[in-house]
Write a protein that holds these residues in place. Sequence first.
Motif: not given
Length: 170
Positions: A35-40, A53-54, A8-26
């Motif tokens: 429930d994951i959002a991301d920002a560069p 909300k995160s 149930n955690l709503k998570t925000l990934i803040v990462e400028d590298n698209a590959h790393m965002r994808s890895l963290l999401r996986a």
Amino acid sequence: MSGAGFENLKTLIVEDNAHMRSLLRALLNSAGIKDIADAPNGVAAIHMLRERKSDLVLTDMAMQPMDGIEFTRHVRTSDASPNPFVPIIMITGHTEKHRVEAARDAGVTELLAKPITAANLFSRIAEIVERPRAFVRSDNYFGPDRRRHQPEDYAGPWRRSGDFQDVSVQ
């Protein structure tokens, strides 16, 4: 490995590298977090935190135009911050002592050194979920209590050996 109670955690990934965002999401998906959002970068993440909300933020340390330390400081101390108490895990390959101390002093909840593994990411999330730390406010710091362990035999306000010495001005 799946994280019990993480679903149930709503998570925000803040990462400028698209590959790393994808890895963290996986990795988060494999722990049951959907429930994951991301920002560069930090600037975009601040806007996203206002709109969504995160419960948890994963941020890189080195980004432009606002790095993870500036982002964390803003989340913790800005009057415009929507949630100064949100747990922040900083992920970095820069593990020099002064950088780790800067992240700690900015108010990160946990630090995770690259290369990351599923096990150490899940252990940091579990630490936040299962053993949340109280927040501390002082003249120059606001964030999670940096003292991880409270000794069972602790009986007073003094924490360091120097605290017991009588310091008088001569």
